[in-house]
Design a protein around this motif. Structure first.
Motif, PDB file in Angstrom:
ATOM      1  N   TYR A   1       0.808  -1.225   0.000  1.00 15.01           N
ATOM      2  CA  TYR A   1       0.000   0.000   0.000  1.00 15.01           C
ATOM      3  C   TYR A   1       0.839   1.272   0.000  1.00 15.01           C
ATOM      4  O   TYR A   1       0.304   2.362   0.082  1.00 15.01           O
ATOM      5  CB  TYR A   1      -0.969  -0.029   1.191  1.00 15.01           C
ATOM      6  CG  TYR A   1      -1.753  -1.325   1.237  1.00 15.01           C
ATOM      7  CD1 TYR A   1      -2.486  -1.723   0.117  1.00 15.01           C
ATOM      8  CD2 TYR A   1      -1.731  -2.159   2.348  1.00 15.01           C
ATOM      9  CE1 TYR A   1      -3.178  -2.915   0.114  1.00 15.01           C
ATOM     10  CE2 TYR A   1      -2.434  -3.353   2.348  1.00 15.01           C
ATOM     11  CZ  TYR A   1      -3.152  -3.736   1.232  1.00 15.01           C
ATOM     12  OH  TYR A   1      -3.835  -4.914   1.227  1.00 15.01           O
TER      13      TYR A   1
ATOM     14  N   GLN B   1       2.626   2.659   2.219  1.00 13.85           N
ATOM     15  CA  GLN B   1       2.607   3.545   3.392  1.00 13.85           C
ATOM     16  C   GLN B   1       4.042   3.780   3.850  1.00 13.85           C
ATOM     17  O   GLN B   1       4.592   3.057   4.678  1.00 13.85           O
ATOM     18  CB  GLN B   1       1.744   2.959   4.515  1.00 13.85           C
ATOM     19  CG  GLN B   1       1.301   4.036   5.499  1.00 13.85           C
ATOM     20  CD  GLN B   1       0.502   3.500   6.671  1.00 13.85           C
ATOM     21  OE1 GLN B   1       0.491   2.303   6.932  1.00 13.85           O
ATOM     22  NE2 GLN B   1      -0.156   4.395   7.390  1.00 13.85           N
TER      23      GLN B   1
ATOM     24  N   ARG C   1      -6.284  -0.284   5.890  1.00 16.08           N
ATOM     25  CA  ARG C   1      -6.252   0.625   7.034  1.00 16.08           C
ATOM     26  C   ARG C   1      -4.790   0.916   7.330  1.00 16.08           C
ATOM     27  O   ARG C   1      -3.893   0.200   6.878  1.00 16.08           O
ATOM     28  CB  ARG C   1      -6.924  -0.001   8.252  1.00 16.08           C
ATOM     29  CG  ARG C   1      -6.304  -1.335   8.679  1.00 16.08           C
ATOM     30  CD  ARG C   1      -6.286  -1.503  10.196  1.00 16.08           C
ATOM     31  NE  ARG C   1      -5.861  -2.821  10.605  1.00 16.08           N
ATOM     32  CZ  ARG C   1      -4.592  -3.185  10.783  1.00 16.08           C
ATOM     33  NH1 ARG C   1      -3.601  -2.347  10.516  1.00 16.08           N
ATOM     34  NH2 ARG C   1      -4.292  -4.401  11.199  1.00 16.08           N
ATOM     35  N   ALA C   2      -4.553   1.972   8.098  1.00 17.19           N
ATOM     36  CA  ALA C   2      -3.175   2.310   8.450  1.00 17.19           C
ATOM     37  C   ALA C   2      -2.564   1.170   9.275  1.00 17.19           C
ATOM     38  O   ALA C   2      -3.265   0.495  10.030  1.00 17.19           O
ATOM     39  CB  ALA C   2      -3.152   3.600   9.248  1.00 17.19           C
TER      40      ALA C   2
ATOM     41  N   TYR D   1      -3.283   3.550  -2.210  1.00 21.53           N
ATOM     42  CA  TYR D   1      -3.956   3.012  -1.030  1.00 21.53           C
ATOM     43  C   TYR D   1      -3.511   3.730   0.235  1.00 21.53           C
ATOM     44  O   TYR D   1      -4.343   4.118   1.052  1.00 21.53           O
ATOM     45  CB  TYR D   1      -3.773   1.492  -0.997  1.00 21.53           C
ATOM     46  CG  TYR D   1      -4.463   0.889  -2.198  1.00 21.53           C
ATOM     47  CD1 TYR D   1      -5.803   0.531  -2.137  1.00 21.53           C
ATOM     48  CD2 TYR D   1      -3.831   0.814  -3.438  1.00 21.53           C
ATOM     49  CE1 TYR D   1      -6.491   0.068  -3.259  1.00 21.53           C
ATOM     50  CE2 TYR D   1      -4.506   0.358  -4.571  1.00 21.53           C
ATOM     51  CZ  TYR D   1      -5.826  -0.015  -4.479  1.00 21.53           C
ATOM     52  OH  TYR D   1      -6.505  -0.442  -5.588  1.00 21.53           O
TER      53      TYR D   1
ATOM     54  N   PHE E   1      -5.558   6.169   3.667  1.00 21.52           N
ATOM     55  CA  PHE E   1      -5.652   5.735   5.067  1.00 21.52           C
ATOM     56  C   PHE E   1      -6.093   6.859   6.010  1.00 21.52           C
ATOM     57  O   PHE E   1      -6.955   6.670   6.855  1.00 21.52           O
ATOM     58  CB  PHE E   1      -4.310   5.155   5.551  1.00 21.52           C
ATOM     59  CG  PHE E   1      -3.939   3.836   4.921  1.00 21.52           C
ATOM     60  CD1 PHE E   1      -4.883   3.074   4.243  1.00 21.52           C
ATOM     61  CD2 PHE E   1      -2.642   3.351   5.002  1.00 21.52           C
ATOM     62  CE1 PHE E   1      -4.540   1.853   3.660  1.00 21.52           C
ATOM     63  CE2 PHE E   1      -2.293   2.130   4.431  1.00 21.52           C
ATOM     64  CZ  PHE E   1      -3.240   1.385   3.760  1.00 21.52           C
TER      65      PHE E   1
ATOM     66  N   GLN F   1      -9.390   7.129   8.109  1.00 19.37           N
ATOM     67  CA  GLN F   1      -9.301   7.192   9.577  1.00 19.37           C
ATOM     68  C   GLN F   1     -10.208   8.299  10.127  1.00 19.37           C
ATOM     69  O   GLN F   1     -10.905   8.110  11.121  1.00 19.37           O
ATOM     70  CB  GLN F   1      -7.849   7.508   9.936  1.00 19.37           C
ATOM     71  CG  GLN F   1      -7.307   6.850  11.170  1.00 19.37           C
ATOM     72  CD  GLN F   1      -5.777   6.941  11.149  1.00 19.37           C
ATOM     73  OE1 GLN F   1      -5.109   6.230  10.402  1.00 19.37           O
ATOM     74  NE2 GLN F   1      -5.217   7.847  11.943  1.00 19.37           N
TER      75      GLN F   1
END
Lengths: 355, 355
Positions: free
Chosen positions: A65, A67, A151-152, B202, B206, B210
């Motif tokens: 993803y 992140q 999700r994070a 993605y 997040f 959130q």
């Protein structure tokens, strides 16, 4: 707050293998790394260790993803060999702004700066002494939780690695004003140093290079009209004696070189205006003869002098020389090597005996 | 477990399976991974033959490009097992095609189709016992490619790694799903990478998600970056809206993912005689329909979530509740697609692939 950062040193440094007069670009890394783990809602165990491979779960969320966020900065030495950092607090703050947008935890700013100092103190023999050379530092944070889902993450790593970099060849660059692909949109992640922003720019940049240009000049997502950035740099134009640079609107990176250059230009007596700038306005200024020079600013290159901009069928001639850009670059380099008095208090010295 | 492979591939098996540690009656989504994975590396300008190895940690250098520039893409599909112990995939060729569409946009070398298809089938044979048969469960399959070369340049990597990991999984959502229609943040823009399954798309969602979760919603429905007037998609699902008897979904574009479940649902709905309108739809049209009682259903369609009915949505600080219908389209369509996927019904479309 003083942090306890244990240091585990390599048995033998690789620094002797490096030819400081011929440093391969971004491919050589120093002996050590700073590393810290985020789990159960807090950062644990900051430490300096020999550079090593990181065991990474195939489902680590950064791999799927994206992140991940990063920073870029440089350590230099002054004429007495004292290592220095350039405005590290600004990087610490910006990392946390990026973290906010990307749903990641803040990294404590004082620990960020202290980790940098520890690492640079340990690696000071790796800082190239030549003017324009530096030890490039790369702090980054990524999601290492193994999880498939949107999700994070809940676990992260923060790492700083370092790479000696030689002086950049200051060739004048040609830009391609991109009217199809975009870098960032309003409401997106353009203001964050988010990993995915850079991946998205790779193909458009390759396409521009194939057309004979050096970098992409990014325009806004909605109208392809307003100038955002150049490659991975901010941009300045001098028109009729005054400097203009795009006003930050959420899609433009808050460059530390950008903010420093604004201060330097004002200090040198120039008016600097931050406002939206259209590509048409630059084209007209070029035709009228009022476009005097333009340059990109960023940590990696410093100042990149712009020769021309391809825009559709048009070639916008900028200038053949960049006297103010050169002057600003010299001042910046002078401050970074202690040759010019640091009246702005930008440099943070590192005690040689810190480690 | 069968040791006979139809596909000629190097297979290194685990010494001892972990399968007895797994409670297949209580599976969550994307947290447990099967015994093996497929791995394939790109080096010196070519993809090397894939092999199957025990599921294991990767060891990555901290300068590996994925951590810095997010150059990664992925796919998601599911494997099912019927009462005869036969294994099925749903339209895997579509995932293979889309992986290479994503690859092109993200400047990643395209993967030979046979490596994807044969690799996937061989992996499923090895880990056949990991495919759950419980209602609503399946083996989630995650093919992905990431930049595994090293260096500090946001340019194409010289090495990439392709992996297929699999995770026995239960339903993605449990309970009612409520969504927030986004007015400020954006997921993608024209000229960006929204149509690619690019990692960074993605992570960028997040934080806004959130914020929506903090307000009591499960998901965000994205609107266009420019005006925030048009409904686009939810993070991991395309969106269908039923007004009166007509099912409406946005056309795919630069910004909207070409979902495999989306296009399958369109075909199934048409075969059921449901009027389907693929067109742009504004938020105000949805609000108006909600207010005058013609809005009957909203549901998401995606591989992980299959068909997820939405029970309510929020927009501009106001909540709208969807009516509870006796025979909603969502249930009918979900049953039709799931029956095809799990070999419980005739597959008139020729979508099911037996492994």
């Amino acid at each position: 707050m003083k942090h306890n950062i244990p240091i585990k040193r390599v048995e033998k440094s690789k620094v002797e293998e490096l030819d400081f007069n011929n440093i391969p670009l971004g491919r050589t890394f120093t002996d050590h790394m700073f590393i810290c783990d985020y789990e159960n809602g807090q950062w644990n165990n900051p430490r300096v260790e020999p550079l090593h491979l990181i065991p990474t779960h195939p489902a680590a969320m950064a791999l799927h993803y994206g992140q991940a966020i990063f920073e870029g900065m440089k350590a230099t030495v002054d004429s007495e060999g004292i290592p220095m950092l350039f405005r590290p607090q600004k990087n610490a703050k910006r990392l946390n702004l990026s973290a906010d947008r990307m749903g990641m935890p803040h990294f404590p700013e004082d620990l960020f700066v202290e980790g940098l100092k520890q690492l640079v103190a340990v690696e000071q023999s790796w800082i190239p002494p030549q003017e324009g050379s530096a030890l490039y530092l790369r702090p980054f944070m990524y999601a290492d939780e193994p999880f498939i889902g949107m999700r994070a993450a809940t676990s992260f790593k923060f790492i700083i690695i370092a790479s000696p970099s030689g002086p950049f060849f200051t060739k004048r660059i040609k830009l391609y004003a991109e009217t199809k692909y975009i870098r960032a949109a309003e409401g997106g992640t353009g203001e964050a140093k988010a990993a995915g922003n850079y991946a998205a720019a790779i193909r458009p940049t390759e396409l521009a290079k194939a057309k004979g240009y050096d970098q992409v000049l990014w325009l806004d997502a909605a109208e392809h009209k307003y100038i955002q950035e150049v490659g991975t740099m901010n941009i300045f134009f001098k028109i009729d004696g005054k400097f203009i640079t795009p006003k930050r609107d959420g899609a433009i990176l808050d460059g530390i070189t950008r903010m420093s250059v604004i201060d330097l230009l004002r200090d040198k007596g120039y008016e600097v205006i931050e406002r939206p700038i259209t590509i048409d306005e630059i084209s007209e200024a070029s035709k009228k003869g009022t476009l005097e020079e333009s340059f990109g600013t960023g940590t990696a290159v410093g100042i990149a002098y712009i020769q021309e901009i391809g825009f559709g069928d048009e070639t916008i001639h900028v200038s053949d020389e960049s006297p103010v850009g050169l002057d600003v670059n010299e001042t910046l380099n002078g401050i970074k090597t202690g040759k010019i008095k640091d009246t702005f208090n930008w440099m943070v010295k590192i005690e040689k005996e810190l480690a | 477990m069968s040791d006979q492979l139809n596909y000629n591939m190097e297979v290194i098996k685990v010494e001892k399976s972990r399968i007895n540690d797994v409670d297949f009656n209580n599976l969550s989504f994307g947290k447990i991974f099967s015994d093996h994975m497929l791995i394939c590396t790109y080096k010196n300008g070519a993809w090397n033959a894939p092999k199957i190895v025990p599921y294991q940690s990767l060891t990555l250098d901290p300068s590996t490009k994925i951590f810095h520039y997010g150059q990664a893409i992925f796919e998601g599909l599911k494997a099912y097992k019927d009462s005869n112990n036969d294994v099925f995939l749903f339209r895997p060729d579509e995932n293979c095609k889309r992986l290479n569409i994503s690859a092109k946009r993200m400047a990643i070398p395209e993967l030979p189709e046979a490596y994807f298809m044969d690799g996937l089938k061989a992996l499923l044979q090895v880990d056949k016992d990991w495919i759950p048969t419980q209602d609503g469960s399946s083996l989630y399959v995650r093919p992905f490619i990431f930049a595994s070369g090293r260096g500090f340049h946001a340019s194409p990597s010289d090495e990439y790694t392709f992996i297929i990991a699999t995770a026995p999984s239960g339903p993605y959502f449990s309970g009612k799903v409520t969504v927030l229609i986004e007015e400020h943040y954006s997921r993608s823009a024209n000229g960006g990478v929204g149509y690619a399954k690019a990692a960074g798309n993605y992570a960028g969602q997040f934080y806004p998600t959130q914020l929506a979760v903090e307000k009591g919603y499960n998901q965000v429905i994205w609107t266009d970056d420019n005006t925030h007037e048009y409904i686009e998609e939810a993070g991991a699902m395309n969106i269908f809206i039923r007004i009166n008897d007509t099912l409406i979904t946005s056309p795919t574009s630069d910004r909207i993912l070409d979902g495999v479940t989306r296009k399958s649902i369109i075909d199934i709905a048409k075969s059921e005689g449901i009027p389907v309108d693929v067109r742009k739809i504004t938020v105000s049209e949805v609000i108006e329909a909600a207010n005058n009682g013609t809005l009957k259903e909203i549901f998401g369609a995606g591989t992980a979530a299959v068909v997820s009915p939405i029970s309510g949505f929020g927009f501009k600080n106001k909540d709208y509740i969807l009516p509870e219908l006796e025979n909603p389209y969502a249930n009918k369509l979900k049953k039709r697609i799931t029956d095809i996927q799990t070999n419980k019904a005739e597959d008139a479309f020729g979508w099911r692939v037996k492994v």
